[in-house]
Design a protein around this motif. Structure first.
Motif, mmCIF file in Angstrom:
data_model
loop_
_atom_site.group_PDB
_atom_site.id
_atom_site.type_symbol
_atom_site.label_atom_id
_atom_site.label_comp_id
_atom_site.label_asym_id
_atom_site.label_seq_id
_atom_site.Cartn_x
_atom_site.Cartn_y
_atom_site.Cartn_z
ATOM 1 N N HIS A 44 0.827 -1.203 0.000
ATOM 2 C CA HIS A 44 0.000 0.000 0.000
ATOM 3 C C HIS A 44 0.866 1.258 0.000
ATOM 4 O O HIS A 44 0.597 2.222 -0.733
ATOM 5 C CB HIS A 44 -0.913 -0.013 1.228
ATOM 6 N N LEU A 45 1.923 1.233 0.798
ATOM 7 C CA LEU A 45 2.839 2.373 0.848
ATOM 8 C C LEU A 45 3.531 2.569 -0.492
ATOM 9 O O LEU A 45 3.702 3.706 -0.959
ATOM 10 C CB LEU A 45 3.875 2.160 1.955
ATOM 11 N N LEU A 46 3.916 1.475 -1.123
ATOM 12 C CA LEU A 46 4.566 1.553 -2.431
ATOM 13 C C LEU A 46 3.625 2.151 -3.471
ATOM 14 O O LEU A 46 4.035 3.001 -4.274
ATOM 15 C CB LEU A 46 5.027 0.160 -2.867
ATOM 16 N N ASP A 47 2.369 1.724 -3.450
ATOM 17 C CA ASP A 47 1.381 2.266 -4.390
ATOM 18 C C ASP A 47 1.184 3.764 -4.176
ATOM 19 O O ASP A 47 1.124 4.533 -5.147
ATOM 20 C CB ASP A 47 0.040 1.537 -4.224
ATOM 21 N N LEU A 48 1.076 4.169 -2.924
ATOM 22 C CA LEU A 48 0.890 5.588 -2.623
ATOM 23 C C LEU A 48 2.103 6.410 -3.047
ATOM 24 O O LEU A 48 1.963 7.538 -3.530
ATOM 25 C CB LEU A 48 0.614 5.786 -1.133
ATOM 26 N N THR A 49 3.294 5.843 -2.846
ATOM 27 C CA THR A 49 4.521 6.539 -3.247
ATOM 28 C C THR A 49 4.552 6.733 -4.753
ATOM 29 O O THR A 49 4.910 7.808 -5.249
ATOM 30 C CB THR A 49 5.749 5.750 -2.788
ATOM 31 N N LYS A 50 4.170 5.696 -5.497
ATOM 32 C CA LYS A 50 4.141 5.802 -6.957
ATOM 33 C C LYS A 50 3.128 6.845 -7.401
ATOM 34 O O LYS A 50 3.385 7.634 -8.315
ATOM 35 C CB LYS A 50 3.813 4.446 -7.569
ATOM 36 N N LYS A 51 1.963 6.838 -6.760
ATOM 37 C CA LYS A 51 0.924 7.818 -7.113
ATOM 38 C C LYS A 51 1.391 9.247 -6.825
ATOM 39 O O LYS A 51 1.126 10.164 -7.605
ATOM 40 C CB LYS A 51 -0.357 7.526 -6.335
ATOM 41 N N LYS A 52 2.097 9.415 -5.710
ATOM 42 C CA LYS A 52 2.582 10.748 -5.367
ATOM 43 C C LYS A 52 3.600 11.229 -6.388
ATOM 44 O O LYS A 52 3.556 12.378 -6.849
ATOM 45 C CB LYS A 52 3.215 10.740 -3.975
#
Length: 395
Positions: free
Chosen positions: A195-203
């Motif tokens: 989830h953190l990785l996905d959010l980082t990519k989105k950011k």
């Protein structure tokens, strides 16, 4: 039987206390959470040979461990001990056992060291949600509480990082809890990482889009600036044409009046000599034309906005290095250096163009204000001239 009655009475007391005094905004630390902690503590205790007295102490501490939230949020453990102590003394509970209940409650404080198996069991029961599939949903409830009661706000990315750090920093203290929750805890940690990785990519994607919003649609930005400049040029040309009209018209009127009044041999000049009252409307018209033409001339007069430039202030937001009124006041070398800086820096280029548009608008505002004054004077003067002429003829 008496021990179960005391535990049941404690549960009823906590239920009534929460119903009457606990804030409805406590969406995580409420009766449901307390009930689940009691349930988990009872189940975890089955892996150990606890005496009846020890089990009673554990369950009483579980019921009272969050009662301090009725009066405070931070440091609620101390208040919880006070509530539990008051209740148990009224029930005639042994002081030594009350002390053990208090120690168990204080063990649930984050970062607190434990010294007894009862404390370990209660701590594991209190954090059992990290080893459940419902962890992510309950974590969001805690996030809401912190925003309300602690004024701690998190972005989605910050909260995801905080939760991952928390999952990695805590561990179950009893073997029973480890056996029961470790498998799901590992899954939760991996899910949180993803989830953190996905959010980082989105950011990063959003930041890239934000940068490209200004950098990529160059045609749109150039069209905007071109349209704005064209509009300013058109409006300036219209203002100058209107000013020229007023200058020409009033100049003709003044020339005619001065010519006829200055020629005493003319019929009109003789008529004005015999009827001096006619000089009033003529004088009004002459004064009107003079005032109107002066306003029009000032409006049409070229105006250059400029600043006293210094080489170390060429990048100021108020300086437009693209305008001749500014760059002609500095040496060629400084101008060349400033232009190279502008070409290297997109923001500096746009700042110069925006500044130019601003001061063009300021000049236009003054032009149209003076034109309005000129036309207003001319209109009022014509009306007064006609009225005074009619009155003079009537007499």
């Amino acid at each position: 039987m008496e021990k179960e009655d005391l535990i049941r009475k404690a549960g009823n007391y906590v239920f009534a206390l929460f119903k009457e005094k606990l804030s409805k905004k406590l969406v995580y630390h409420n009766y449901k959470h307390t009930f689940e902690v009691v349930k988990e503590a009872r189940q975890l205790s089955e892996g150990y040979h606890l005496s009846e007295e020890e089990l009673e102490i554990l369950l009483l501490a579980a019921w009272f461990h969050d009662t301090g939230y009725v009066s405070t949020y931070e440091g609620h453990e101390d208040e919880s001990v006070e509530v539990a102590t008051t209740f148990l003394r009224e029930e005639g509970y042994a002081e030594e056992s009350i002390t053990q209940v208090a120690r168990c409650i204080m063990a649930t404080k984050h970062g607190q060291l434990t010294h007894h198996i009862l404390e370990d069991i209660l701590v594991d029961a209190d954090i059992a949600n990290i080893g459940k599939e419902t962890f992510f949903a309950t974590a969001e409830l805690l996030r809401v509480e912190w925003e309300i009661f602690m004024n701690r706000t998190f972005s989605d990315l910050e909260w995801a990082q905080f939760q991952l750090d928390f999952l990695l920093s805590v561990s179950f203290r009893t073997q029973t809890a480890q056996a029961k929750y470790s498998k799901q805890l590992s899954k939760n940690i991996q899910a949180q990482r993803n989830h953190l990785l996905d959010l980082t990519k989105k950011k990063k994607k959003k930041e890239k889009q934000d940068r490209e919003t200004l950098a990529q649609p160059k045609r749109g930005i150039e069209t905007m600036f071109k349209s704005t400049y064209d509009n300013h040029i058109s409006l300036s040309a219209i203002a100058d044409n209107k000013a020229n009209m007023m200058i020409s018209l009033n100049s003709i009127i003044m020339s005619i009046i001065i010519t006829y009044l200055g020629t005493k041999s003319s019929i009109i000049g003789a008529e004005f000599t015999r009827n001096p009252i006619l000089m009033i409307p003529v004088g009004i018209l002459l004064a009107t034309s003079l005032a109107s033409v002066i306003s029009a001339i000032i409006s049409a007069q070229p105006e250059v906005t400029s600043f006293r430039l210094r080489p170390n202030k060429l990048t100021s937001r108020r300086i437009n290095l693209l305008f001749f009124g500014n760059f002609t006041k500095i040496p060629l070398e400084d101008f060349q250096s400033g232009m190279h800086d502008i070409m290297r820096n997109k923001n500096a280029l746009y700042n110069n163009m925006i500044t130019d548009i601003y001061y063009l608008g300021d000049v236009l505002s003054k032009k149209y204000r003076l034109l309005r004054i000129s036309y207003t004077i001319f209109m009022i003067g014509i009306i007064l001239t006609v009225l005074s002429f009619v009155i003079a003829i009537a007499q």
